[in-house]
Write a protein that holds these residues in place. Structure first.
Motif, PDB file in Angstrom:
ATOM      1  N   ILE A 105       7.168  -1.141   6.996  1.00  0.00           N
ATOM      2  CA  ILE A 105       7.728   0.000   5.915  1.00  0.00           C
ATOM      3  C   ILE A 105       8.729  -0.483   4.930  1.00  0.00           C
ATOM      4  CG2 ILE A 105       8.698   2.061   5.317  1.00  0.00           C
ATOM      5  CD1 ILE A 105       6.046   2.309   6.913  1.00  0.00           C
ATOM      6  N   LEU A 106       8.434  -0.592   3.609  1.00  0.00           N
ATOM      7  CA  LEU A 106       9.515  -1.220   2.912  1.00  0.00           C
ATOM      8  C   LEU A 106      10.505   0.036   2.417  1.00  0.00           C
ATOM      9  CD1 LEU A 106       7.215  -3.053   0.317  1.00  0.00           C
ATOM     10  CD2 LEU A 106       8.763  -4.151   1.894  1.00  0.00           C
ATOM     11  N   ARG A 107       9.815   1.172   2.033  1.00  0.00           N
ATOM     12  CA  ARG A 107      10.526   2.208   1.683  1.00  0.00           C
ATOM     13  C   ARG A 107       9.855   3.445   1.943  1.00  0.00           C
ATOM     14  NH1 ARG A 107      12.471   2.284  -4.417  1.00  0.00           N
ATOM     15  NH2 ARG A 107      10.696   3.594  -4.845  1.00  0.00           N
ATOM     16  N   CYS A 108      10.820   4.675   2.273  1.00  0.00           N
ATOM     17  CA  CYS A 108      10.265   6.085   2.644  1.00  0.00           C
ATOM     18  C   CYS A 108      10.900   6.748   1.541  1.00  0.00           C
ATOM     19  CB  CYS A 108      10.810   6.109   4.060  1.00  0.00           C
ATOM     20  SG  CYS A 108      10.391   7.783   4.865  1.00  0.00           S
ATOM     21  N   ILE A 109      10.070   7.525   0.957  1.00  0.00           N
ATOM     22  CA  ILE A 109      10.500   8.335  -0.338  1.00  0.00           C
ATOM     23  C   ILE A 109      10.173   9.639  -0.011  1.00  0.00           C
ATOM     24  CG2 ILE A 109      10.524   8.421  -2.932  1.00  0.00           C
ATOM     25  CD1 ILE A 109       9.432   5.396  -2.765  1.00  0.00           C
ATOM     26  N   ARG A 129       6.425   9.549   0.768  1.00  0.00           N
ATOM     27  CA  ARG A 129       5.570   8.500   0.254  1.00  0.00           C
ATOM     28  C   ARG A 129       6.019   7.234   0.976  1.00  0.00           C
ATOM     29  NH1 ARG A 129       5.992   6.541  -5.469  1.00  0.00           N
ATOM     30  NH2 ARG A 129       7.041   4.707  -4.576  1.00  0.00           N
ATOM     31  N   LEU A 130       5.361   6.521   1.772  1.00  0.00           N
ATOM     32  CA  LEU A 130       5.564   5.415   2.455  1.00  0.00           C
ATOM     33  C   LEU A 130       5.247   4.077   1.608  1.00  0.00           C
ATOM     34  CD1 LEU A 130       4.520   6.378   6.020  1.00  0.00           C
ATOM     35  CD2 LEU A 130       6.863   6.248   5.013  1.00  0.00           C
ATOM     36  N   GLU A 131       5.863   3.267   1.336  1.00  0.00           N
ATOM     37  CA  GLU A 131       5.513   1.938   0.863  1.00  0.00           C
ATOM     38  C   GLU A 131       5.378   1.064   1.894  1.00  0.00           C
ATOM     39  OE1 GLU A 131       8.069   0.822  -2.570  1.00  0.00           O
ATOM     40  OE2 GLU A 131       7.284   2.262  -3.783  1.00  0.00           O
ATOM     41  N   SER A 172       5.563  15.454   5.846  1.00  0.00           N
ATOM     42  CA  SER A 172       6.986  14.976   6.283  1.00  0.00           C
ATOM     43  C   SER A 172       6.744  14.803   7.753  1.00  0.00           C
ATOM     44  CB  SER A 172       8.034  15.805   5.775  1.00  0.00           C
ATOM     45  OG  SER A 172       8.137  15.828   4.440  1.00  0.00           O
ATOM     46  N   CYS A 173       6.344  15.864   8.441  1.00  0.00           N
ATOM     47  CA  CYS A 173       6.210  15.897   9.907  1.00  0.00           C
ATOM     48  C   CYS A 173       5.150  14.820  10.448  1.00  0.00           C
ATOM     49  CB  CYS A 173       5.732  17.280  10.293  1.00  0.00           C
ATOM     50  SG  CYS A 173       4.085  17.737   9.898  1.00  0.00           S
ATOM     51  N   ASP A 174       4.424  14.111   9.633  1.00  0.00           N
ATOM     52  CA  ASP A 174       3.593  12.976  10.200  1.00  0.00           C
ATOM     53  C   ASP A 174       3.872  11.694  10.013  1.00  0.00           C
ATOM     54  OD1 ASP A 174       1.562  14.948  11.047  1.00  0.00           O
ATOM     55  OD2 ASP A 174       0.451  15.043   9.111  1.00  0.00           O
ATOM     56  N   ALA A 175       4.862  11.590   8.943  1.00  0.00           N
ATOM     57  CA  ALA A 175       5.487  10.187   8.425  1.00  0.00           C
ATOM     58  C   ALA A 175       6.051   9.434   9.901  1.00  0.00           C
ATOM     59  CB  ALA A 175       6.581  10.627   7.646  1.00  0.00           C
ATOM     60  N   LEU A 176       6.660  10.008  10.647  1.00  0.00           N
ATOM     61  CA  LEU A 176       7.024   9.232  12.030  1.00  0.00           C
ATOM     62  C   LEU A 176       5.779   8.780  12.683  1.00  0.00           C
ATOM     63  CD1 LEU A 176       9.282   8.418  13.862  1.00  0.00           C
ATOM     64  CD2 LEU A 176       9.111  10.557  14.988  1.00  0.00           C
ATOM     65  N   MET A 189       0.830  -1.144  -0.186  1.00  0.00           N
ATOM     66  CA  MET A 189      -0.165   0.058  -0.013  1.00  0.00           C
ATOM     67  C   MET A 189       0.973   1.206  -0.175  1.00  0.00           C
ATOM     68  SD  MET A 189      -2.451   1.107   3.015  1.00  0.00           S
ATOM     69  CE  MET A 189      -3.526  -0.289   2.809  1.00  0.00           C
ATOM     70  N   ASP A 190       0.567   2.103  -0.797  1.00  0.00           N
ATOM     71  CA  ASP A 190       1.252   3.391  -1.035  1.00  0.00           C
ATOM     72  C   ASP A 190       0.491   4.459  -0.049  1.00  0.00           C
ATOM     73  OD1 ASP A 190       3.260   2.391  -2.368  1.00  0.00           O
ATOM     74  OD2 ASP A 190       2.365   3.528  -4.472  1.00  0.00           O
ATOM     75  N   VAL A 191       1.184   5.097   0.772  1.00  0.00           N
ATOM     76  CA  VAL A 191       0.594   6.096   1.785  1.00  0.00           C
ATOM     77  C   VAL A 191       1.399   7.340   1.740  1.00  0.00           C
ATOM     78  CG1 VAL A 191      -0.098   6.702   3.920  1.00  0.00           C
ATOM     79  CG2 VAL A 191      -0.367   4.428   3.207  1.00  0.00           C
ATOM     80  N   THR A 192       0.878   8.363   1.274  1.00  0.00           N
ATOM     81  CA  THR A 192       1.407   9.867   1.385  1.00  0.00           C
ATOM     82  C   THR A 192       1.223  10.970   2.244  1.00  0.00           C
ATOM     83  OG1 THR A 192       1.739   9.690  -1.267  1.00  0.00           O
ATOM     84  CG2 THR A 192       2.300  11.870  -0.469  1.00  0.00           C
ATOM     85  N   VAL A 193       2.025  11.249   3.106  1.00  0.00           N
ATOM     86  CA  VAL A 193       1.713  12.157   4.340  1.00  0.00           C
ATOM     87  C   VAL A 193       2.774  13.193   3.939  1.00  0.00           C
ATOM     88  CG1 VAL A 193       0.665  10.337   5.706  1.00  0.00           C
ATOM     89  CG2 VAL A 193       3.067  10.962   5.766  1.00  0.00           C
TER      90      VAL A 193
END
Length: 99
Positions: A41-45, A54-56, A23-27, A17-21
């Motif tokens: 989390i596979l990747r944090c782009i 974008r979090l994979e 930057s301050c909310d990614a953590l 699932m791709d989730v885009t948030v």
């Protein structure tokens, strides 16, 4: 004496699932996903120009609703993108065999 029955092997169907948030909310998302069994989390782009990340996220298919709820509960805004099979995700990143 009857031989013991073979226990059926349950194969987990993995999805990404791709989730885009922001930057301050990614953590917050990363920390919340710790409580979702099997999700990670596979990747944090980073998208630097947009101040977004974008979090994979890899997760078992049967946990999709739980992970979506977890993300929506911990951040005020974001985009949940496409849900793709693990095989499609690997192919998208150049691993043609999709193992």
């Amino acid at each position: 004496m009857t031989p013991p029955r073979a226990v059926p092997v349950l194969r987990i169907q993995w999805v990404v699932m791709d989730v885009t948030v922001h930057s301050c909310d990614a953590l917050h998302v990363r920390r919340a996903l710790v409580n979702c069994p099997g999700a990670g989390i596979l990747r944090c782009i980073p998208k630097l120009d947009e101040h977004q990340v974008r979090l994979e996220i890899r997760l078992p298919a049967h946990r999709t609703a739980e992970v979506m709820h977890c993300v929506m509960a911990c951040v005020p805004d974001g985009v949940i993108g496409p849900l793709v099979s693990w095989r499609h995700h690997l192919q998208r990143h150049g691993l043609g065999h999709g193992l």
